[in-house]
Design a protein around this motif. Sequence first.
Motif, PDB file in Angstrom:
ATOM      1  N   ALA A 115      71.868  13.080 -18.611  1.00 12.30           N
ATOM      2  CA  ALA A 115      71.016  12.537 -19.049  1.00 12.30           C
ATOM      3  C   ALA A 115      70.596  11.292 -18.173  1.00 12.30           C
ATOM      4  O   ALA A 115      70.584  10.035 -18.784  1.00 12.30           O
ATOM      5  CB  ALA A 115      71.520  11.985 -20.527  1.00 12.30           C
ATOM      6  N   THR A 116      70.356  11.431 -16.992  1.00 12.87           N
ATOM      7  CA  THR A 116      70.217  10.191 -16.041  1.00 12.87           C
ATOM      8  C   THR A 116      68.586  10.384 -15.664  1.00 12.87           C
ATOM      9  O   THR A 116      68.043  11.450 -15.538  1.00 12.87           O
ATOM     10  CB  THR A 116      70.898  10.077 -15.009  1.00 12.87           C
ATOM     11  OG1 THR A 116      70.893  11.280 -14.236  1.00 12.87           O
ATOM     12  CG2 THR A 116      72.530   9.626 -15.486  1.00 12.87           C
ATOM     13  N   LEU A 117      67.892   9.216 -15.421  1.00 17.59           N
ATOM     14  CA  LEU A 117      66.731   9.108 -14.816  1.00 17.59           C
ATOM     15  C   LEU A 117      66.829   8.334 -13.611  1.00 17.59           C
ATOM     16  O   LEU A 117      67.158   7.188 -13.628  1.00 17.59           O
ATOM     17  CB  LEU A 117      65.604   8.590 -15.860  1.00 17.59           C
ATOM     18  CG  LEU A 117      64.041   8.745 -15.499  1.00 17.59           C
ATOM     19  CD1 LEU A 117      63.795  10.158 -15.517  1.00 17.59           C
ATOM     20  CD2 LEU A 117      63.365   7.933 -16.629  1.00 17.59           C
ATOM     21  N   PRO A 128      67.662   9.303  -4.224  1.00 15.18           N
ATOM     22  CA  PRO A 128      67.624   8.872  -5.613  1.00 15.18           C
ATOM     23  C   PRO A 128      68.061   7.611  -5.983  1.00 15.18           C
ATOM     24  O   PRO A 128      69.084   7.121  -5.430  1.00 15.18           O
ATOM     25  CB  PRO A 128      68.183  10.025  -6.416  1.00 15.18           C
ATOM     26  CG  PRO A 128      68.310  11.072  -5.451  1.00 15.18           C
ATOM     27  CD  PRO A 128      68.282  10.793  -4.196  1.00 15.18           C
ATOM     28  N   GLN A 129      67.215   6.790  -6.916  1.00 12.83           N
ATOM     29  CA  GLN A 129      67.848   5.454  -7.021  1.00 12.83           C
ATOM     30  C   GLN A 129      67.694   5.112  -8.545  1.00 12.83           C
ATOM     31  O   GLN A 129      66.919   5.807  -9.306  1.00 12.83           O
ATOM     32  CB  GLN A 129      66.731   4.243  -6.602  1.00 12.83           C
ATOM     33  CG  GLN A 129      66.480   4.332  -4.944  1.00 12.83           C
ATOM     34  CD  GLN A 129      67.678   3.895  -4.161  1.00 12.83           C
ATOM     35  OE1 GLN A 129      68.282   2.832  -4.558  1.00 12.83           O
ATOM     36  NE2 GLN A 129      68.051   4.712  -3.257  1.00 12.83           N
ATOM     37  N   TYR A 151      59.749  10.281 -10.504  1.00 15.58           N
ATOM     38  CA  TYR A 151      61.032  10.227 -11.715  1.00 15.58           C
ATOM     39  C   TYR A 151      61.820  11.595 -11.442  1.00 15.58           C
ATOM     40  O   TYR A 151      61.094  12.572 -11.616  1.00 15.58           O
ATOM     41  CB  TYR A 151      60.302  10.051 -12.884  1.00 15.58           C
ATOM     42  CG  TYR A 151      59.789   8.735 -13.152  1.00 15.58           C
ATOM     43  CD1 TYR A 151      60.690   7.458 -13.169  1.00 15.58           C
ATOM     44  CD2 TYR A 151      58.522   8.391 -13.486  1.00 15.58           C
ATOM     45  CE1 TYR A 151      60.161   6.108 -13.361  1.00 15.58           C
ATOM     46  CE2 TYR A 151      57.944   7.147 -13.730  1.00 15.58           C
ATOM     47  CZ  TYR A 151      58.784   5.981 -13.594  1.00 15.58           C
ATOM     48  OH  TYR A 151      58.305   4.893 -13.866  1.00 15.58           O
ATOM     49  N   LEU A 152      62.949  11.547 -11.364  1.00 16.90           N
ATOM     50  CA  LEU A 152      63.836  12.625 -11.337  1.00 16.90           C
ATOM     51  C   LEU A 152      64.803  12.522 -12.557  1.00 16.90           C
ATOM     52  O   LEU A 152      65.566  11.706 -12.743  1.00 16.90           O
ATOM     53  CB  LEU A 152      64.787  12.612 -10.046  1.00 16.90           C
ATOM     54  CG  LEU A 152      63.978  12.375  -8.892  1.00 16.90           C
ATOM     55  CD1 LEU A 152      65.059  12.399  -7.521  1.00 16.90           C
ATOM     56  CD2 LEU A 152      62.813  13.397  -8.608  1.00 16.90           C
ATOM     57  N   HIS A 201      63.742  17.884 -14.235  1.00 17.34           N
ATOM     58  CA  HIS A 201      62.648  17.811 -14.235  1.00 17.34           C
ATOM     59  C   HIS A 201      62.169  16.917 -13.087  1.00 17.34           C
ATOM     60  O   HIS A 201      62.896  15.862 -12.924  1.00 17.34           O
ATOM     61  CB  HIS A 201      62.330  17.410 -15.624  1.00 17.34           C
ATOM     62  CG  HIS A 201      60.639  17.065 -15.800  1.00 17.34           C
ATOM     63  ND1 HIS A 201      59.789  17.957 -15.947  1.00 17.34           N
ATOM     64  CD2 HIS A 201      59.876  15.768 -16.070  1.00 17.34           C
ATOM     65  CE1 HIS A 201      58.500  17.545 -16.261  1.00 17.34           C
ATOM     66  NE2 HIS A 201      58.607  16.023 -16.063  1.00 17.34           N
ATOM     67  N   ILE A 202      60.850  16.951 -12.756  1.00 18.36           N
ATOM     68  CA  ILE A 202      60.532  15.810 -11.658  1.00 18.36           C
ATOM     69  C   ILE A 202      59.075  15.390 -12.306  1.00 18.36           C
ATOM     70  O   ILE A 202      58.209  16.518 -12.690  1.00 18.36           O
ATOM     71  CB  ILE A 202      59.985  16.558 -10.018  1.00 18.36           C
ATOM     72  CG1 ILE A 202      61.390  16.827  -9.699  1.00 18.36           C
ATOM     73  CG2 ILE A 202      59.499  15.657  -9.473  1.00 18.36           C
ATOM     74  CD1 ILE A 202      61.271  17.198  -8.222  1.00 18.36           C
TER      75      ILE A 202
END
Length: 502
Positions: free
Chosen positions: A263-265, A275-276, A256-257, A244-245
């Motif tokens: 289970a990471t954002l 990505p950070q 937000y990715l 999901h974005i």
Amino acid sequence: MDFLDPKKQRKQTIRVFVGYGLITVALIMTTIVLLYQAYGFGLDKHGQVIQNGLVFMASQPDPAKIYMNGKLYKDQTDTRMVLPAGQYKFELTRDGYRTWQRAITVEGGSVEHFDYPFLFPTKLTTTTTKRYTTQPGNILQSPDRRWLLAQSTESLATFDVFDLDAKEVATSAKQITLPGNVLTATSGTQSWQLQEWSTDNRRVLLKHLYQKDKQDTFEYVLLDRQEPTQSINLTTTLGTNPTHIELRDKKYDQYYLYDQTAATLTTATLKEPAPQAYLDHVLAFKSHGSKVMLYATDQGAVQGRAVIRVRDGDKTYTIRQVASGSQYLLDLTEYSGSWYVAAGVSSEDKVYVYQDPVAALSGKPNDVLVPVSILKVPGANYLQFSDNARFIAAENADHFALYDAENDKSYGYQTKLPLDVPQAHATWMDGHRLTYVSKGRVVVFDFDSANKQTLSAANPAFAPLFARNYKFLYTIDAQAASGTSPAQTLLNSTSLLTPQDQ
């Protein structure tokens, strides 16, 4: 000389002090009277002391006649009414429109604003804005309600753009097409899913579903309705394809990715696409602005439970624990200077609403938060704040529970109007009304289910849409074949004003 006479000087001094004393008493009495008047106190026709309340009454369209307890009031909307505390039944009427009515309790010293009454025409006039040979895949409306994007039936990459502010909406339509290098696949089974609009009302984040090697897959596309050649494939640009974005702070170039499997954002931008790390052990999330995140996590939770937390900047606060579930209900907003957080899980049939939880927990992280409301809906599967952020609604089918942040009141009801499939939930028409399609027609009702209205015919696959001045309702409807005319799908507009008011 009199001014040298001690007796006369003493009398003069006494008269001066008496005068000052009377003036002081008069000022005190006047202040008390004004203070009591400010709190609504006054005298009725029998000379009895009563406490009044202040009611502001407006309507759309304006003006409308006001009937109070069956009697015509001396003024029309828009007006202020000073009324003794008590129960009242108000009815707003205007020629050519349906009556709006509500029972109101006026409390002494209170101020009530009824600036939201909406009068719908008695007779609806519907015209066709666009005819399609087959049903469009999507109808997308911008946040400011001005722009309408309808996926063309000619091609997946083509959209019709309508300016709902135009005097003639039908003739305002123009067609835009995504560049050929944006989509990975252009043939086979494909569809679009709306993810989110940017606050610039120009760019919209879409999920492109297609098949690759006979396997279902997807990619994310940022469509630019104003300059379609500037549209980009986000999956390619960011070098990753998360589950999901979501737009960060509703900005088209910040994201937000979410990777559901890990289970990471993470976060990313068009300027710095790598990505950070942001959060891990995330089961579900809802963001607000650029730094506030409400999320469910299994980190620190006991077996079979999940923890609801708020991250504000670099600090994290625990709101409560809920049962582990497949559908978490999360939302947050700011209203009238306070933050409101709503959280729950479908399996518990409850949504907890908190006011300023971060402020309450700052410096007291072990405190137990007390919700301002608990919304109870069996199997609740949808949660959303109204357009003006005043109300939060939890829903499952025709069961609703709402909290009113302005008046600190809760409501629960069943409309008994079934949602036509494939609708998943109702939507907010505006800041005070909900809408969906039931039995093939649009229904609208106030936040507490009052003033239910049945409007024009509509296809339940498309949510009812309203122009930003709420003078028109836009729906998709089918037209059956007749004689030599084939079946068609219609984009219709229904006037919400009488011909005399247009």
